[in-house]
Enzyme design. Structure first.
Site, PDB file in Angstrom:
ATOM      1  N   GLU A   1      -6.026 -11.019  -1.165  1.00 20.27           N
ATOM      2  CA  GLU A   1      -6.852 -10.832   0.042  1.00 20.27           C
ATOM      3  C   GLU A   1      -8.327 -10.820  -0.344  1.00 20.27           C
ATOM      4  O   GLU A   1      -9.091  -9.946   0.062  1.00 20.27           O
ATOM      5  CB  GLU A   1      -6.485  -9.520   0.755  1.00 20.27           C
TER       6      GLU A   1
ATOM      7  N   GLU B   1       0.791  -1.240   0.000  1.00 24.57           N
ATOM      8  CA  GLU B   1       0.000   0.000   0.000  1.00 24.57           C
ATOM      9  C   GLU B   1       0.824   1.291   0.000  1.00 24.57           C
ATOM     10  O   GLU B   1       0.628   2.161   0.849  1.00 24.57           O
ATOM     11  CB  GLU B   1      -0.965  -0.003   1.190  1.00 24.57           C
TER      12      GLU B   1
HETATM   13  C1  XIL Z   1      -6.331  -6.386   8.302  1.00 22.57           C
HETATM   14  C2  XIL Z   1      -6.634  -7.562   9.235  1.00 22.57           C
HETATM   15  O1  XIL Z   1      -7.503  -8.447   8.573  1.00 22.57           O
HETATM   16  C3  XIL Z   1      -7.257  -7.055  10.506  1.00 22.57           C
HETATM   17  O2  XIL Z   1      -7.405  -8.115  11.448  1.00 22.57           O
HETATM   18  C4  XIL Z   1      -6.411  -5.942  11.128  1.00 22.57           C
HETATM   19  O3  XIL Z   1      -7.067  -5.401  12.240  1.00 22.57           O
HETATM   20  C5  XIL Z   1      -6.134  -4.844  10.114  1.00 22.57           C
HETATM   21  O4  XIL Z   1      -5.548  -5.409   8.956  1.00 22.57           O
HETATM   22  N1  XIL Z   1      -4.935  -4.713   3.694  1.00 22.57           N
HETATM   23  C6  XIL Z   1      -3.935  -5.548   4.167  1.00 22.57           C
HETATM   24  C7  XIL Z   1      -4.201  -6.435   5.325  1.00 22.57           C
HETATM   25  O5  XIL Z   1      -2.856  -5.620   3.554  1.00 22.57           O
HETATM   26  O6  XIL Z   1      -3.068  -6.648   6.114  1.00 22.57           O
HETATM   27  C8  XIL Z   1      -5.331  -5.880   6.175  1.00 22.57           C
HETATM   28  O7  XIL Z   1      -5.616  -6.859   7.185  1.00 22.57           O
HETATM   29  C9  XIL Z   1      -6.546  -5.566   5.334  1.00 22.57           C
HETATM   30  C10 XIL Z   1      -6.232  -4.538   4.291  1.00 22.57           C
END
Ligand code: XIL
Length: 376
Positions: A265, A160
């Site tokens: 994701e 990101e």
């Molecule tokens: C999220 C997790 O799922 C949560 O448990 C945590 O509180 C915050 O992060 N982008 C990403 C992930 O790269 O690491 C994030 O995961 C969601 C968005």
């Protein structure tokens, strides 16, 4: 002519299982096939693990995960606030267990994530001086990647770093090290483990302005002769957006840079978004109310149908481009684990994955699997 019998048998098994949905136990959710077996040879099918899953607290859940998935990502425990809590202290207790889990179950093990502006420990986020940041940055990447050299199969090196308009995010890394921090992170990771696959990972990767920004950034890394192996599209999507055309355009655009594309994701929210919010900026939060949380008890059939159709469309596209896609990872094992129950509004009930609260396959699961049956 090929016999139609196996197809008929498959669908009657699917029907029998889906019609007695909640009464069957985890063992019986098997359809004779699983996600990982169905897509074997196409791409890895991954999931994100939380601490309980990594620590194998429930043997039934472990068995379920190893049956359906052949790739894992740590949902949180590999982020810098957990693994590098103090400047001179790393904590590899749970990350060791995570890697052992993947090894034991013969899985593709992904590392998430080395350099990210979020879930940073205080000491890291408060560095103002470039010399100090340079040393911390180098120590962070080198120590972690070396520790898991030959064990972890791919890393999200930078997560990101690009804004929705394509510019670079004004993170503590950009502020202290300038835009070179991105190529430098890849260089350090490659030096620590020359064989591991190195990815750039981000959300809203189908948004045209962001896509152009990511492409510019990746080209700069490549022009420096620095190794980058893949681009991760997080895939935090909704029922109606992004469109399949936008997703396809992005897969093609990223792949044309000569790198692998991973969907890292994946989840599909069925809930309304505040102000049409897109993306997955973890710091954004909005207020909960009844209108924004329409299915607190269960998801109506009509919505299960919509979710199943959306997943079918998405996986159909993935199959069309399986030569470009290395891995498709869901952000969690089942709906109750999903971070979307608390993002971008806390305390809602979302249904974004293929398995429900009881680890039962949803209509969407069967529809995704049916794509492979149709192809046979
Ligand atoms: C999220 C997790 O799922 C949560 O448990 C945590 O509180 C915050 O992060 N982008 C990403 C992930 O790269 O690491 C994030 O995961 C969601 C968005």
């Amino acid at each position: 002519m090929k016999s139609t019998k196996p197809i008929l048998l498959f669908f009657s098994a699917v029907f029998a299982l889906s019609s007695c949905n909640n009464k069957i136990n985890t063992k019986l959710t098997t359809t004779g096939t699983s996600l990982k077996d169905a897509f074997n040879g196409d791409f890895y099918i991954g999931t994100a693990l939380d601490v309980n899953q990594i620590e194998e607290k429930d043997p039934k859940v472990t068995q379920f995960i190893s049956k359906e998935f052949n790739a894992i990502t740590a949902e949180n425990i590999m982020k810098s606030m957990f693994v590098h809590p103090q400047k001179d202290k790393f904590d590899f207790k749970t990350t060791d267990k995570y890697v052992a889990f993947g090894k034991k179950h013969n899985m593709f093990i992904h590392g998430h994530t080395l350099i990210w502006h979020s879930q940073l420990p205080k000491w890291f986020s408060e560095i103002k001086d470039s010399v100090e940041m340079n040393a911390a940055f180098e120590n962070h990447i080198t120590t972690i990647v070396k520790k898991y050299k030959g064990l972890i199969n791919s890393w999200d090196v930078v997560n990101e770093a690009v804004n929705d308009d394509g510019s670079l995010r004004k993170s503590v890394f950009l502020k202290t090290l300038g835009e070179d921090f991105i190529a430098k992170a890849f260089q350090l990771a490659a030096a620590a483990d020359p064989k591991v696959d190195l990815y750039y990972n981000d959300y809203s990767m189908t948004n045209p302005a962001k896509r152009e920004g990511v492409i510019r950034m990746v080209k700069k890394i490549q022009e420096k002769g620095v190794k980058i192996d893949g681009i991760g599209m997080q895939g935090h999507w909704h029922l109606d957006r992004p469109t399949i055309q936008e997703i396809e355009k992005s897969i093609l655009a990223y792949s044309s840079l000569g790198v692998k594309v991973a969907i890292t994701e994946l989840d599909v929210s069925v809930l309304p978004s505040p102000f049409g919010l897109q993306g997955a900026e973890v710091s954004q939060r909005f207020e909960n109310n009844e209108k924004m949380n329409p299915y607190p008890k269960s998801l109506p059939d009509s919505m299960q149908v919509k979710l199943a159709q959306r997943y079918e469309d998405i996986f159909k596209l993935f199959l069309e481009h399986k030569d470009k896609i290395s891995r498709v990872t869901f952000w969690g094992v089942n709906d109750t684990q999903s971070w979307l129950n608390d993002f971008p509004i806390r305390g809602r009930t979302d249904y974004p994955l293929l398995f429900d609260a009881n680890l039962q396959p949803k209509k969407a699961y069967y529809q995704v699997l049916s794509l492979k049956q149709k192809n046979k």
